[in-house]
Design a protein around this motif. Sequence first.
Motif, mmCIF file in Angstrom:
data_model
loop_
_atom_site.group_PDB
_atom_site.id
_atom_site.type_symbol
_atom_site.label_atom_id
_atom_site.label_comp_id
_atom_site.label_asym_id
_atom_site.label_seq_id
_atom_site.Cartn_x
_atom_site.Cartn_y
_atom_site.Cartn_z
ATOM 1 N N LEU A 299 1.066 -2.832 6.559
ATOM 2 C CA LEU A 299 1.803 -3.017 7.701
ATOM 3 C C LEU A 299 0.995 -2.813 9.346
ATOM 4 O O LEU A 299 0.827 -3.522 10.487
ATOM 5 C CB LEU A 299 2.941 -1.717 7.431
ATOM 6 C CG LEU A 299 3.585 -1.678 7.073
ATOM 7 C CD1 LEU A 299 4.132 -0.160 6.750
ATOM 8 C CD2 LEU A 299 4.963 -2.666 7.883
ATOM 9 N N ALA A 300 -0.498 -2.188 9.206
ATOM 10 C CA ALA A 300 -0.796 -1.980 9.613
ATOM 11 C C ALA A 300 -2.336 -3.346 10.425
ATOM 12 O O ALA A 300 -2.304 -3.428 11.295
ATOM 13 C CB ALA A 300 -2.506 -1.019 9.455
ATOM 14 N N ASN A 301 -2.118 -4.587 9.287
ATOM 15 C CA ASN A 301 -1.853 -5.148 10.261
ATOM 16 C C ASN A 301 -1.023 -6.392 10.694
ATOM 17 O O ASN A 301 -1.743 -7.937 10.762
ATOM 18 C CB ASN A 301 -3.174 -6.192 8.872
ATOM 19 C CG ASN A 301 -4.760 -5.713 8.510
ATOM 20 O OD1 ASN A 301 -5.343 -5.999 9.012
ATOM 21 N ND2 ASN A 301 -4.239 -4.778 7.558
ATOM 22 N N GLY A 302 0.047 -5.492 10.300
ATOM 23 C CA GLY A 302 0.938 -7.163 11.245
ATOM 24 C C GLY A 302 1.654 -7.577 9.945
ATOM 25 O O GLY A 302 2.048 -8.828 10.551
ATOM 26 N N HIS A 303 0.972 -8.152 8.615
ATOM 27 C CA HIS A 303 1.110 -9.046 7.891
ATOM 28 C C HIS A 303 3.337 -8.768 8.269
ATOM 29 O O HIS A 303 3.187 -7.734 7.039
ATOM 30 C CB HIS A 303 0.487 -8.832 6.172
ATOM 31 C CG HIS A 303 -0.421 -9.142 6.786
ATOM 32 N ND1 HIS A 303 -1.710 -8.516 5.711
ATOM 33 C CD2 HIS A 303 -1.177 -9.419 8.060
ATOM 34 C CE1 HIS A 303 -3.372 -9.229 6.553
ATOM 35 N NE2 HIS A 303 -2.772 -9.517 8.364
ATOM 36 N N ILE A 304 3.683 -9.475 8.503
ATOM 37 C CA ILE A 304 5.373 -9.407 7.269
ATOM 38 C C ILE A 304 5.605 -10.018 6.377
ATOM 39 O O ILE A 304 6.463 -8.845 5.840
ATOM 40 C CB ILE A 304 6.163 -10.082 8.789
ATOM 41 C CG1 ILE A 304 5.355 -9.736 10.885
ATOM 42 C CG2 ILE A 304 7.616 -10.299 9.298
ATOM 43 C CD1 ILE A 304 6.830 -10.757 12.277
ATOM 44 N N TYR A 327 8.262 3.396 7.419
ATOM 45 C CA TYR A 327 7.808 2.520 6.920
ATOM 46 C C TYR A 327 8.834 1.327 7.423
ATOM 47 O O TYR A 327 8.234 0.562 8.316
ATOM 48 C CB TYR A 327 7.286 2.391 5.490
ATOM 49 C CG TYR A 327 6.338 3.492 4.700
ATOM 50 C CD1 TYR A 327 4.699 3.654 5.137
ATOM 51 C CD2 TYR A 327 7.161 4.587 3.597
ATOM 52 C CE1 TYR A 327 4.438 4.247 5.183
ATOM 53 C CE2 TYR A 327 5.582 5.497 3.745
ATOM 54 C CZ TYR A 327 4.735 5.052 4.096
ATOM 55 O OH TYR A 327 3.677 6.105 3.206
ATOM 56 N N GLN A 328 9.927 2.041 6.979
ATOM 57 C CA GLN A 328 11.072 0.837 7.709
ATOM 58 C C GLN A 328 10.995 0.338 9.406
ATOM 59 O O GLN A 328 11.149 -0.509 9.882
ATOM 60 C CB GLN A 328 12.789 1.311 7.662
ATOM 61 C CG GLN A 328 12.847 1.200 5.576
ATOM 62 C CD GLN A 328 14.022 2.122 5.369
ATOM 63 O OE1 GLN A 328 14.497 3.077 5.296
ATOM 64 N NE2 GLN A 328 15.060 1.365 4.952
ATOM 65 N N MET A 329 10.805 1.490 10.206
ATOM 66 C CA MET A 329 11.046 1.532 11.285
ATOM 67 C C MET A 329 8.986 0.548 12.034
ATOM 68 O O MET A 329 9.575 0.440 12.909
ATOM 69 C CB MET A 329 10.382 3.005 11.882
ATOM 70 C CG MET A 329 9.959 3.199 13.194
ATOM 71 S SD MET A 329 8.977 4.242 13.846
ATOM 72 C CE MET A 329 7.572 4.418 13.090
ATOM 73 N N TYR A 330 8.524 1.080 10.714
ATOM 74 C CA TYR A 330 6.901 0.836 11.698
ATOM 75 C C TYR A 330 7.531 -1.612 11.176
ATOM 76 O O TYR A 330 6.815 -2.157 12.159
ATOM 77 C CB TYR A 330 6.142 1.012 10.570
ATOM 78 C CG TYR A 330 4.306 0.894 10.649
ATOM 79 C CD1 TYR A 330 4.181 -0.291 11.579
ATOM 80 C CD2 TYR A 330 3.566 2.008 9.554
ATOM 81 C CE1 TYR A 330 2.953 -0.487 11.961
ATOM 82 C CE2 TYR A 330 2.087 1.173 9.944
ATOM 83 C CZ TYR A 330 2.190 0.051 11.113
ATOM 84 O OH TYR A 330 1.084 0.138 11.519
ATOM 85 N N PHE A 331 7.651 -1.069 9.330
ATOM 86 C CA PHE A 331 8.207 -3.178 9.530
ATOM 87 C C PHE A 331 8.855 -3.427 11.168
ATOM 88 O O PHE A 331 8.346 -4.604 11.457
ATOM 89 C CB PHE A 331 9.146 -3.223 8.882
ATOM 90 C CG PHE A 331 9.061 -4.712 8.333
ATOM 91 C CD1 PHE A 331 7.808 -5.433 7.604
ATOM 92 C CD2 PHE A 331 10.459 -5.264 8.848
ATOM 93 C CE1 PHE A 331 8.982 -6.746 8.284
ATOM 94 C CE2 PHE A 331 10.777 -6.581 8.427
ATOM 95 C CZ PHE A 331 10.043 -7.512 7.837
ATOM 96 N N GLU A 332 10.248 -3.014 11.448
ATOM 97 C CA GLU A 332 11.003 -3.212 13.001
ATOM 98 C C GLU A 332 9.993 -3.898 13.943
ATOM 99 O O GLU A 332 10.620 -4.695 14.711
ATOM 100 C CB GLU A 332 11.853 -2.742 12.804
ATOM 101 C CG GLU A 332 12.298 -2.501 11.361
ATOM 102 C CD GLU A 332 13.670 -3.822 11.111
ATOM 103 O OE1 GLU A 332 13.437 -4.725 11.892
ATOM 104 O OE2 GLU A 332 14.705 -3.862 10.146
#
Length: 761
Positions: A299-304, A327-332
């Motif tokens: 997530l920190a690397n922005g790998h969707i 983690y769901q918030m971070y992904f969104e």
Amino acid sequence: MHPLVDCLVNRNQTIDVLMQAPHCPTDEISKLILEIQKLHEALSKLDSDLMKRKLSSLILRSNALNLKESPSIDLTIIFLMNLSDLYSLQVDGENVFKILNNALSFITDKVHPSVRAQLIFTIEFYRIQYRDGFESSKNELCKLQKKIKFKTALDKAIYIGIFKLLASEAYLREDGVHSLFIKLSKAIKNKNSLLKIKFFDCVARGDLDLSQKLLDQIPASDIDLPVQEHKVFLNFQKNNWNSSSWGIGFQTGRKPWLQHFVLLHEGKPTQALKIIKSLVGGKIVSYSEIQKNLLFAELANGHIESSLFLLKKYLIFNAGHYFNAFYQMYFELINNNYSMARRYYEDVSKACVKYKSEGKLDFYLNLAPNISPSDIRKMQRTPYITNLKSNKNIFETSNNTEESKDVIIGSSEATKTIGEEIKKYADINVPILILGETGVGKDIVARNLHNLSKRSKEKFLAINCGAINDSLLQSELFGHVSGAFTGAEKDRVGVFEAAGKGTVFLDEFGEITPQLQIALLRTLENREVRPVGATETRSINCHILLATNANLQEMVDQKKFRKDLLFRINKLIIQISPLRDRTKDILDLVKHYFAIEREDQKSPRLSQKLEEAFINYPWPGNIRELKNEIEIARVLNSEKSKYDVDDFKKLFKIKKETVVESDQSLEGTEVPVLNQAEADLKRALELRKSRSKGEQRIARIKSLLDSLGKVYRVDLVDILQVTPKTVTSDLKKLIQEGYISRIEPTSAPCTHYFVINKIKE
């Protein structure tokens, strides 16, 4: 009671005290248990090479034991639990569970209740590390807590161990868990253990002030490795990244992945992700143990794509934890879906207030390099729109994935034949025998037989006969009545009755004992069961499927399997070929497992060399091995769009091309500098490989010396399969190092042997 069992169950003695006591047992099993315990105590002081040597030596000696000669069943189970710990130190989850299943097979009414409870605790502990994540094990641990009688020192130790696990994952504040902990606080007088549990809980929740107060109360002599590791994480949360002030470094801890937090703090998410992947790929830690750290790093690397793949798996294994919404918030957020991000942010914020974990939320928000204050403000301003297609919960497992679990994949003739047999046999109400090696998919065939039958809307109950000991399996299959045996406090319905008009699948049923074979034969012939302790039989109406990887005819010839039972189940057979015999299916399966949970449901591109390698590899673990290898490759490669053979180096054990020297003279021939450099490198690698063989050989000699104390040259020649000259050279090196000495009882060379001097620790 065996003296070592008595010590571990009833007394609160350290290993050092026991080893010096006059009643210290001297049998080989007890000696090994004590040595394993000593190794655990010394872990932080040993360098990795010495630890590996000691591990190999202990495992070698353990596997050579004849457990039938054990003086006590309790001692046998305790030994097997300790042996599983050794395999865990090697991050070998498969052997961990083989050993623990073996331990389960020794469980009888004669086993001490505390030893039984310790085995259940050990199994759940390793399920968390290697298989199912924390949520399912949490429920089992809470059930175990309620059964523990608090009669022995081991009972109290198990209770404390359970709460340390729960506290480390911030579960201690949950309603049911917290009430149990209050009871523990009253029942256990060990103040320091309670302090540690509370300290772990406060660190996990991010309660910095209380964490520090509790840490200050723990005596210096009681600050063990887990406390030190939590102390490191406490410093992270206090924004103290100066390791010289911690009193412990990453290297001395059991959690080497802690270092990735520092890299994230320094704004180096790429390096942080690289560290996590190297730990998983190098099998330094298990994937399950490091799962959420890997997810955060992706997530920190922005790998969707890879974040979504990992997040879905994480939510399955950790369903119900209040912090999941973070983690769901971070992904969104990295997916620029601020409306859904707000929903999850509100969920996690409310949960953290309820469980007093605001500090934990603050820490992870600050640690995330791609979440800025402006992102949080924008998220809070964005309205959450209900009934919007874009707000669909993408974290739910897709129908495609659920359906794919039971789909038979493959285009080979053998696989097509299996599909036809399933359709033909599904509604025939006689037992069906499914044969095939481990990992070929016998369970999937069984599920398909159920799904395509008229019983598809009824229950499908599966039970692994090889993982449960005889007495427990009898109760699982046929049920029992209250008072039938110790611990049978109420009636229990067996699986045949519980299935009703559905299907019962007996996996690995070739492992059942002759006594149970008789009972199963009666059930198959008469369509009835008699629960343990009951006087009357009960009718059943389920369809029975059986699977095994054993050669039943060979077992009959060896008097290990009843001939009449084989005749009874030998009517309808589905034989599943090993994957190596149906190579046409391999790429179908590879692409299938690569496509699962990808947004476009398509497999990434595979190079021709990789496809050829997949087809040519023998797949000893069959489909299960293939699936696991692809899953790890996806995790380690962040769901990239193309894979090559180099992405599976360890699986295919790729070797550098050997340089063959030509007889033709090269004088007068110009070799391009670049080509010459490549040739030099290849030759250097070949020489290094040859040198490494010698190092491996010497390591094997050292391992034998560690285990046996002395070795003979002639034995080494036979064991290592090398020439006497090579062994002599290796032994001379060890003598020069001061590692061994040569003993000459007589002048005859055949009597000469070599003994270990001393290992420098």
